[in-house]
Design an enzyme around this catalytic site. Structure first.
Site, PDB file in Angstrom:
ATOM      1  N   SER A  81       1.977  12.007   7.309  1.00 29.73           N
ATOM      2  CA  SER A  81       2.585  12.869   6.282  1.00 29.73           C
ATOM      3  C   SER A  81       3.366  14.052   6.824  1.00 29.73           C
ATOM      4  O   SER A  81       3.156  14.509   7.947  1.00 29.73           O
ATOM      5  CB  SER A  81       1.494  13.372   5.336  1.00 29.73           C
ATOM      6  N   TRP A 120      -4.270   0.001   3.819  1.00 27.01           N
ATOM      7  CA  TRP A 120      -3.752   0.960   4.793  1.00 27.01           C
ATOM      8  C   TRP A 120      -3.667   0.285   6.165  1.00 27.01           C
ATOM      9  O   TRP A 120      -4.489  -0.570   6.505  1.00 27.01           O
ATOM     10  CB  TRP A 120      -4.655   2.203   4.853  1.00 27.01           C
ATOM     11  N   TRP A 157       0.825  -1.223   0.000  1.00 29.01           N
ATOM     12  CA  TRP A 157       0.000   0.000   0.000  1.00 29.01           C
ATOM     13  C   TRP A 157       0.853   1.264   0.000  1.00 29.01           C
ATOM     14  O   TRP A 157       1.818   1.364   0.749  1.00 29.01           O
ATOM     15  CB  TRP A 157      -0.888   0.008   1.246  1.00 29.01           C
ATOM     16  N   MET A 158       0.430   2.273  -0.800  1.00 27.23           N
ATOM     17  CA  MET A 158       1.051   3.607  -0.756  1.00 27.23           C
ATOM     18  C   MET A 158      -0.047   4.653  -0.827  1.00 27.23           C
ATOM     19  O   MET A 158      -0.995   4.499  -1.583  1.00 27.23           O
ATOM     20  CB  MET A 158       2.003   3.786  -1.947  1.00 27.23           C
ATOM     21  N   ASP A 194      -0.117   9.152   0.476  1.00 24.71           N
ATOM     22  CA  ASP A 194       0.420  10.505   0.218  1.00 24.71           C
ATOM     23  C   ASP A 194       1.908  10.544  -0.158  1.00 24.71           C
ATOM     24  O   ASP A 194       2.727   9.885   0.484  1.00 24.71           O
ATOM     25  CB  ASP A 194       0.300  11.385   1.469  1.00 24.71           C
ATOM     26  N   GLN A 225       3.744   7.667   2.175  1.00 17.53           N
ATOM     27  CA  GLN A 225       3.024   6.890   3.181  1.00 17.53           C
ATOM     28  C   GLN A 225       2.960   5.453   2.674  1.00 17.53           C
ATOM     29  O   GLN A 225       2.418   5.187   1.592  1.00 17.53           O
ATOM     30  CB  GLN A 225       1.616   7.471   3.363  1.00 17.53           C
TER      31      GLN A 225
END
Ligand SMILES: *[C@@H]1O[C@H](CO)[C@@H](O)[C@H](O)[C@H]1NC(C)=O
Ligand SMILES: *[C@@H]1O[C@H](CO)[C@@H](O)[C@H](O)[C@H]1NC(C)=O
Ligand SMILES: *[C@@H]1O[C@H](CO)[C@@H](O)[C@H](O)[C@H]1NC(C)=O
Ligand SMILES: *[C@@H]1O[C@H](CO)[C@@H](O)[C@H](O)[C@H]1NC(C)=O
Length: 401
Positions: free
Chosen positions: A115, A78, A51-52, A54, A70
Site C-alpha cells: 500500500s 491474497w 482478490w482486492m 486496501d 491492492q
C-alpha cells in the site's frame, strides 16, 4: 457511518419502508450483474474479478478520478505477487478497469507492491509512494511516476532506478517487517516535504515515522516520530489530513490556513483490525501531532466505521472541494468460497468526510453522486402492512430496490 450517524441508519431504514427508491438503470462497477453471482454488489467498487484489499492512492487528475488498490491478478485469494490494480471514473460511480499501474519488477519490490498514497506536486504532477517487499523480504518505501502526464488516465507508471527511497537498518532500529504504508506527503513552512510511514517497536509502541525531503526523492528520517502510543502494536495504513473548523468543505493536505483547521490522524490497528481516528493539532515547528484532550490513539479512539472496515484512506477532491474516504470491506468468507466465486473484497461506497461543528467527531455521508443510481421513487403514506401479507409494487423494473 460515523458514530453520530448511527441513529440515522435506523431512521433511514424506517423511511425506506415508506419511501422506496427503485434503481432502474444500474451501471456501477459490477454492471455485469450475474444471477449466478448473488453476492456481487450493485454499486460498491469491485474489480471484474480476483482478490482486492486496501484502497491505494485515490486522486482526481485532469478531471478523472483514479482508484488504485491492492490486487492479485492471479486469483481470488491474497498472494505475495500483489500489484497496484487501477480503475478510473468520471463520477466515482461508474468505473473503467485499467491495466495494473505496476507490479513487482525491481529488487526493491520483487516480493510485492504494497500500500501507499499519491501526492500531487505543486506543478500538478502526481507521484506515488508505496511499500515494496524487497528481495530480502524487508519492507522499504519506493516511488513510481507517470510515464505520460498528458494522459488523464495515467495508464503507464515507471519506477525510477533510485528505489528504494527509505529502508530499515541497524542504525534507525526500524523492524524490516514493520515499516509500511506511506501517506500522502505535505509541505512544511520551510518548503520541505513530509510524509509518515506506519511502524511499531518490539515493545508494541505503535508509531508513525516522519521523513522529510526537499526534492521528494531524497528522504531523511526525523529524529522524532510525528506521533506514537505505547502498547498499541503495529500502526498500518496511517492517514493524516487537515479538516476545516468552519464548514464541510475539504482542505488540501498541504494547506497552511492554520487557524481554521484541525488535524486528523487515522491508524489501522493490526491487533484489532479496526480503523481509529483522533482529532488534534499539528505543531508545524516541532513536527508533532498532539491529539485533543480526551483522544488517545488506541482502541479507545472513535472508529471510522463498524463491522468489517479497514485500511481506509482519504483524498482531497479539488474539483468539488471535498475530502473523500474509501475503505476496504473484507467479506471474510472462506478462501474456498472466494475461489469458487472468483473474487473477494470490495470498497465501501466513497463518502464525503468532514468535522462536526462540535470539533469532537467526524461526520461522513455517501457522496452526492450516489443519487444518480436512483430511479423511480414510490411513496406510500400511512400504509399498514399486515403480518404475513404481500404487497405488489406496480410499474417498476428494478435491479435493486
Ligand atoms: C539483500 O541482501 C544482500 C546481502 O546482504 C545485499 O547485498 C542486497 O543489497 C540486499 N538487497 C536489497 C534490495 O537491499
Ligand atoms: C500521451 O498522452 C496523450 C493523451 O492521451 C497522447 O495524445 C500522447 O500520444 C501520449 N504520448 C505518448 C508518447 O504516448
Ligand atoms: C539528501 O538530503 C540530505 C539532507 O538534506 C543531504 O545531507 C544529502 O546530501 C542528500 N543526498 C543527496 C544524494 O542529495
Ligand atoms: C479478513 O478476513 C479473513 C477471513 O475471515 C481474516 O482472516 C482476516 O483477518 C480479515 N482481515 C481484516 C483486515 O479484517
Amino acid at each position: 457511518m460515523a458514530k453520530v450517524n448511527r441513529s440515522n441508519i435506523g431512521l433511514s431504514l424506517l423511511l425506506s419502508l415508506l419511501l422506496c427508491y427503485f434503481i432502474t438503470d444500474l451501471e456501477a462497477s459490477s454492471s455485469h450483474q450475474d444471477l449466478n453471482q448473488p453476492y456481487r454488489t450493485g454499486y460498491h467498487f469491485q474489480p471484474p474479478r480476483n482478490w482486492m484489499n486496501d484502497p491505494n492512492g485515490p486522486m482526481i487528475y485532469k478531471g478523472i478520478y483514479h482508484l488504485f488498490y491492492q490486487y492479485n491478478p492471479y486469483g481470488a485469494v491474497w498472494d505475495v505477487r500483489i500489484v497496484w490494480g487501477h480503475s478510473t471514473s468520471v463520477d466515482l460511480v461508474n468505473w473503467t478497469p485499467q491495466p495494473p499501474a505496476f507490479s513487482p519488477s525491481q529488487p526493491s519490490d520483487i516480493n510485492g507492491c504494497w500500500s501507499g498514497s499519491v501526492t500531487i506536486l505543486p506543478d500538478g504532477k502526481p507521484v506515488i509512494l508505496y511499500t515494496g517487499i524487497d528481495e530480502n523480504k524487508s519492507q522499504v518505501q519506493n516511488v513510481a511516476v507517470p510515464v505520460n502526464v498528458s494522459d488523464p488516465y495515467l495508464r503507464e507508471w515507471s519506477k525510477p532506478p533510485l528505489n528504494p527511497l527509505m529502508t530499515p537498518n541497524a542504525v534507525n532500529g526500524i523492524d524490516p517487517d514493520r515499516f509500511r504504508d506511506p501517506t500522502t506527503a505535505w509541505l512544511g513552512l520551510d518548503g520541505e516535504w513530509r510524509v509518515i510511514v506506519g511502524s511499531s517497536t518490539d515493545e508494541r509502541r505503535g508509531l508513525v515515522l516522519l521523513y522529510k525531503s526537499r526534492d521528494f526523492f531524497n528522504w531523511t528520517q526525523s529524529t522524532k516520530p510525528l506521533h506514537y502510543e505505547d502498547l498499541t502494536g503495529m500502526w498500518e495504513c496511517p492517514d493524516f489530513f487537515p479538516v476545516s473548523t468552519t464548514g464541510s468543505d475539504g482542505v488540501e493536505t498541504s494547506s497552511f490556513v492554520q487557524d481554521e483547521v484541525k488535524y486528523v490522524l487515522k491508524v489501522s490497528l493490526i491487533e484489532t483490525l479496526h480503523d481509529y481516528y483522533t482529532i488534534g493539532s499539528y505543531d508545524r515547528e516541532k513536527d508533532l501531532y498532539v491529539p485533543d484532550l480526551g483522544f488517545v490513539q488506541d482502541e479507545t479512539a472513535p472508529r471510522l466505521d463498524y463491522g468489517k472496515y479497514y485500511a481506509s484512506k482519504t483524498f482531497y477532491d479539488d474539483d468539488k472541494k471535498r475530502r473523500i474516504l474509501w475503505g476496504w470491506v473484507n467479506e471474510s468468507s472462506p478462501a474456498k468460497d472466494d475461489i469458487k466465486k472468483g473474487w473477494a473484497g470490495l470498497q465501501s461506497f466513497p463518502r464525503k468526510i468532514w468535522l462536526d461543528e462540535s470539533g469532537k467527531e467526524l461526520l461522513q455521508w455517501p457522496i452526492e453522486e450516489i443519487e444518480t443510481l436512483r430511479g423511480t421513487q414510490v411513496n406510500w403514506h400511512n400504509k399498514i402492512l399486515e403480518a404475513g401479507s404481500t404487497l405488489q409494487v406496480h410499474g417498476v423494473t428494478a435491479a435493486q430496490v
